[in-house]
Design a protein around this motif. Structure first.
Motif, PDB file in Angstrom:
ATOM      1  N   ASN A  67      44.004  41.279  35.715  1.00  0.00           N
ATOM      2  CA  ASN A  67      42.595  41.242  36.084  1.00  0.00           C
ATOM      3  C   ASN A  67      41.762  42.168  35.200  1.00  0.00           C
ATOM      4  O   ASN A  67      40.697  41.785  34.696  1.00  0.00           O
ATOM      5  CB  ASN A  67      42.443  41.637  37.552  1.00  0.00           C
ATOM      6  N   ASN A 142      41.884  41.148  43.985  1.00  0.00           N
ATOM      7  CA  ASN A 142      41.319  41.054  42.637  1.00  0.00           C
ATOM      8  C   ASN A 142      40.141  40.087  42.587  1.00  0.00           C
ATOM      9  O   ASN A 142      39.138  40.352  41.908  1.00  0.00           O
ATOM     10  CB  ASN A 142      42.400  40.623  41.650  1.00  0.00           C
ATOM     11  N   ILE A 143      40.246  38.982  43.311  1.00  0.00           N
ATOM     12  CA  ILE A 143      39.118  38.047  43.371  1.00  0.00           C
ATOM     13  C   ILE A 143      37.927  38.696  44.056  1.00  0.00           C
ATOM     14  O   ILE A 143      36.768  38.520  43.642  1.00  0.00           O
ATOM     15  CB  ILE A 143      39.532  36.758  44.106  1.00  0.00           C
ATOM     16  N   ASN A 144      38.196  39.478  45.086  1.00  0.00           N
ATOM     17  CA  ASN A 144      37.121  40.152  45.810  1.00  0.00           C
ATOM     18  C   ASN A 144      36.362  41.132  44.910  1.00  0.00           C
ATOM     19  O   ASN A 144      35.149  41.325  45.076  1.00  0.00           O
ATOM     20  CB  ASN A 144      37.691  40.894  47.014  1.00  0.00           C
ATOM     21  N   TRP A 146      35.621  40.681  41.799  1.00  0.00           N
ATOM     22  CA  TRP A 146      34.644  39.859  41.088  1.00  0.00           C
ATOM     23  C   TRP A 146      33.501  39.431  42.008  1.00  0.00           C
ATOM     24  O   TRP A 146      32.330  39.501  41.630  1.00  0.00           O
ATOM     25  CB  TRP A 146      35.331  38.619  40.506  1.00  0.00           C
TER      26      TRP A 146
END
Length: 305
Positions: A67, A142-144, A146
């Protein structure tokens, strides 16, 4: 002068970051090109190496590395604009990107913080970690990073300028709190993990934990060294009315230091992880440079099979 003619040719568009009237201007321009290219190559090879190696993708710590390396690669590409053209992000903005490109650095800050918590629970609470911190949880975290960063960016871009500036200052203060948290976590993680690992019997898992701790500690230290001056200067400018200002992003020493983290972090990853180093060699450099393959094979025997 050729570059002066090029500058004139973009009249009506975004001018270059320097006027090419002195040797310093040429140095700044060439430095930004080399910096952007090196960052893209180093961080990009880490992205490819982890993405193409299943054994690495299955480990939580490499998901965090992936990430941050994606962010670092995009930061490298952003330097081709921020460093080569007359751009001023923030408030006031000139030829800016609505702070989209600087927000990539914010994604990295949050990712580093969660990566520290990940290593803390992995070393100090292994049973809880193995039960609750699954690969899907790490991917979601990790998506959070972004989602939060760009949701905050969207709010700043749709609010009135006065409210947007207040939110910007608040975000800087919030990141200062994160920085202090990272400092405390680094000290505690090092102390607790060192004591914990000394009790563990020699094993491959123990060496893996030591490796991941060494990487995260070096990454956090380099982050603090490169980011703190920029944070302090921004706070002084918006709170006290002082601080240092620069003509644009290309001549902003604090911004350059912060972006330099995008080159330093993947370099530490490659240095600190033999498995990642081998994956990068296998998936990228041995294909790009056949001579590297022969040299590595002759010097290490069967180790690169």
């Amino acid at each position: 002068m050729l570059l002066s003619n090029m500058t004139d040719s973009v009249s009506g568009g975004v001018p270059f970051s320097v006027d090419f009237d002195s040797p310093e201007d040429y140095f700044i321009f060439i430095f930004q090109i080399l910096f952007a290219t090196t960052t893209v190559l180093v961080a990009g090879t880490v992205v490819i190496g982890i993405s193409a190696t299943r054994a690495l993708r299955l480990q939580n710590r490499y998901i965090f590395m992936l990430n941050t390396s994606i962010c670092d690669t995009l930061v490298g590409f952003s330097v081709y604009y921020l460093g080569l053209f007359d751009v001023q992000e923030g408030y006031p903005s000139r030829n800016g990107t609505y702070n989209v490109l600087p927000s990539l650095l914010g994604v990295n800050i949050l990712t580093f913080l969660f990566a520290q918590f990940d290593r803390y629970f992995a070393v100090c609470h292994p049973f809880i970690y193995s039960r609750f911190i699954t690969r899907h949880v790490v991917i979601g975290i990790n998506i959070n990073c972004w989602v939060y960063s760009f949701a905050h960016l969207l709010a700043r871009n749709v609010l009135p300028i006065s409210k947007a500036m207040q939110l910007y200052v608040f975000s800087i203060v919030f990141f200062q709190i994160i920085v202090l948290t990272k400092m405390v976590m680094t000290i505690k993680l090092y102390a607790v993990a060192r004591y914990q690992l000394e009790k563990d019997p020699p094993s491959a898992e123990r060496e893996s934990k030591k490796e991941s701790l060494r990487i995260i500690i070096f990454v956090v230290i380099s982050f603090l060294v490169l980011w703190c001056p920029s944070f302090v200067n921004i706070l002084i400018r918006f709170v006290g009315g002082g601080g240092l200002t620069s003509r644009n992003e290309a001549t902003n020493l604090f911004a350059i230091m912060a972006r330099f983290n995008a080159l330093c972090t993947p370099s530490v990853y490659i240095w600190g992880s033999p498995a990642l180093r081998e994956a990068v060699m296998k998936t990228v450099w041995r294909r790009v440079c056949p001579r590297c393959r022969r040299r590595v094979g002759s010097s290490h025997g069967m180790s690169w099979k």
